[in-house]
Design a protein around this motif. Structure first.
Motif, PDB file in Angstrom:
ATOM      1  N   VAL A  78       0.839  -1.205   0.000  1.00 39.13           N
ATOM      2  CA  VAL A  78       0.000   0.000   0.000  1.00 39.13           C
ATOM      3  C   VAL A  78       0.872   1.253   0.000  1.00 39.13           C
ATOM      4  O   VAL A  78       0.618   2.209  -0.747  1.00 39.13           O
ATOM      5  CB  VAL A  78      -0.943   0.000   1.230  1.00 39.13           C
ATOM      6  N   ILE A 292      -6.745   2.367   5.148  1.00 41.21           N
ATOM      7  CA  ILE A 292      -5.995   2.993   4.056  1.00 41.21           C
ATOM      8  C   ILE A 292      -6.010   4.513   4.202  1.00 41.21           C
ATOM      9  O   ILE A 292      -4.987   5.170   4.005  1.00 41.21           O
ATOM     10  CB  ILE A 292      -6.553   2.549   2.694  1.00 41.21           C
ATOM     11  N   VAL A 400      -5.670   4.875  -4.286  1.00 43.51           N
ATOM     12  CA  VAL A 400      -4.992   3.730  -3.663  1.00 43.51           C
ATOM     13  C   VAL A 400      -6.028   2.753  -3.104  1.00 43.51           C
ATOM     14  O   VAL A 400      -5.869   1.528  -3.213  1.00 43.51           O
ATOM     15  CB  VAL A 400      -4.015   4.185  -2.558  1.00 43.51           C
ATOM     16  N   SER A 401      -7.113   3.269  -2.531  1.00 41.84           N
ATOM     17  CA  SER A 401      -8.197   2.399  -2.054  1.00 41.84           C
ATOM     18  C   SER A 401      -8.777   1.590  -3.213  1.00 41.84           C
ATOM     19  O   SER A 401      -9.049   0.388  -3.084  1.00 41.84           O
ATOM     20  CB  SER A 401      -9.306   3.232  -1.405  1.00 41.84           C
ATOM     21  N   GLU A 404      -6.428  -1.128  -4.342  1.00 41.32           N
ATOM     22  CA  GLU A 404      -6.414  -2.232  -3.379  1.00 41.32           C
ATOM     23  C   GLU A 404      -7.726  -3.019  -3.367  1.00 41.32           C
ATOM     24  O   GLU A 404      -7.868  -3.992  -2.633  1.00 41.32           O
ATOM     25  CB  GLU A 404      -6.144  -1.688  -1.968  1.00 41.32           C
TER      26      GLU A 404
END
Length: 417
Positions: A78, A292, A400-401, A404
């Motif tokens: 992450v 996150i 980024v969320s 992921e």
């Protein structure tokens, strides 16, 4: 209440500008000075109230976030995706500033007689903060309590990552501590709601003070410089939103709507720190996974200042143009890379962008006193770069969320626990 607060903030902005203008036009200089000093206290109170809760919020949410991410491998993955975004966005922002300033030559329109030399002296005393030694001290904490007391976000992030990774590796043994910190985070987010009710007063005081002191006539001297800067910010917004739409699809519109309130507060108070807690809450409500958000957002506040990055190349090269200094493209690219490194971890430093510009000018043999030329208009430039910083960090966290596979549908949860 959220929509009402936005309306109240907009009303406060208009009333602040009108009040400041009336005072500037009709009061004696000593009266203006006293008015500006006192009315600005409203903005100071609001920002100090928010800063009170930033350190415990960053620590509690980041530790809980890392612990819930699980093993070190997940944290690294992450974090790697976040840094990829941060570095790319920073380079693009710097390049936008460099291209625009070379094409439009805004520095050639700056009036050398409008320098704010008094403001320059205050900035000159802070440039020593950005030596290599000071940079390391700015990143690595010697005491977590000192870091929290001084709101050194990057130092708190470093300690919180170590604490969170250690807690995750201890497994069930550390669960009571993690649960307790989770409760602390929710309590602080509740306080955010109370503090945000004071935002319109802070916005009114901040704008009334600066307009009373400077007046609206400042735009007549800097209209072209300011106009090209706002154009650069618009280009950056288009690029960020386009990439966001490519990755997030139709939810990009929903993201802009979700962060509208934090964007407005950041814009009007010129403080991205002032909206950190509220932004955290809104991103979680939008559907980003709490762990996150807790991990990426504090990192973004240190490494992902898109608006500030764009302004640094724009201002540095504009000052060179004002003095008739020609800089080859190779030298400009070197400056860009220097700014890329020296600008990290400056989120908590007042007027950090200008301090970096000052140090950079000195490094590249551009008269550092040239910073005084752009000081009079800086507050208005700061409004736009601060708002852009908030957009960039909200977008980075959401992307980024999504990468992921942890971006939930908006409204699926009120606030994740």
């Amino acid at each position: 209440m959220k929509n009402k607060l936005t309306i109240y903030i907009l009303i406060a902005m208009v009333l602040g500008i009108i009040t400041g203008y009336i005072v500037h036009e009709n009061a004696a200089p000593e009266t203006i000075s006293g008015f500006s000093k006192n009315i600005k206290l409203l903005g100071t109170i609001f920002i100090r109230l928010v800063k009170t809760i930033i350190a415990p919020l960053v620590f509690s949410t980041l530790v809980v976030g890392i612990a819930k991410l699980g093993d070190l491998k997940t944290v690294g993955r992450v974090g790697g995706k976040a840094m990829l975004w941060f570095v790319t966005a920073s380079l693009v922002s710097l390049l936008v500033g460099m291209v625009l300033v070379n094409y439009f030559q805004p520095g050639s329109y700056i009036d050398l007689s409008q320098a704010d030399n008094a403001g320059l002296k205050d900035l000159m005393g802070k440039t020593s903060e950005f030596s290599l030694q000071k940079f390391i001290e700015h990143v690595v904490p010697s005491s977590i309590f000192e870091a929290m007391a001084t709101n050194e976000i990057l130092q708190i992030v470093v300690f919180s990552i170590l604490f969170g990774v250690a807690a995750a590796n201890l497994g069930p043994y550390s669960k009571p501590v993690i649960n307790a910190l989770d409760v602390v985070a929710h309590i602080i987010l509740k306080i955010v709601g109370y503090v945000m009710n004071f935002a319109p007063f802070g916005v009114f005081g901040t704008l009334a003070a600066v307009v009373a002191d400077k007046g609206l006539s400042i735009f007549s001297f800097y209209f072209i410089y300011f106009g090209y800067f706002v154009l650069g910010i618009a280009v950056l917004w288009v690029l960020l939103c386009t990439v966001g739409y490519i990755i997030l699809g139709k939810r990009m519109k929903g993201l802009l709507k979700a962060i509208a309130n934090p964007l407005l507060v950041a814009f009007s108070t010129t403080s991205s720190e002032a909206v950190f807690p509220k932004l955290t809450e809104e991103l979680e409500r939008f559907g980003c996974k709490k762990s996150i958000v807790s991990f990426i957002l504090p990192l973004g506040y240190s490494f992902n200042l898109d608006g500030s990055m764009m302004y640094m190349t724009f201002a540095s090269l504009a000052i060179a143009q004002a003095y008739g200094i020609h800089m080859p493209i190779g030298e400009q690219i070197t400056m860009l890379l220097v700014l890329m490194l020296t600008s990290k971890g400056i989120a908590g430093v007042p007027r950090a962008s200008l301090i970096i510009v000052l140090a950079t000018c000195a490094m590249f043999k551009i008269p550092p006193e040239g910073v005084a030329l752009i000081l009079p208009i800086d507050h208005f430039c700061d409004m736009f770069r601060t708002g852009t910083n908030v957009l960039g960090n909200a977008l980075a966290t959401t992307v980024v969320s999504k990468w992921e596979g942890e971006l939930q549908e908006e409204g699926a949860v009120e606030l994740q626990s």
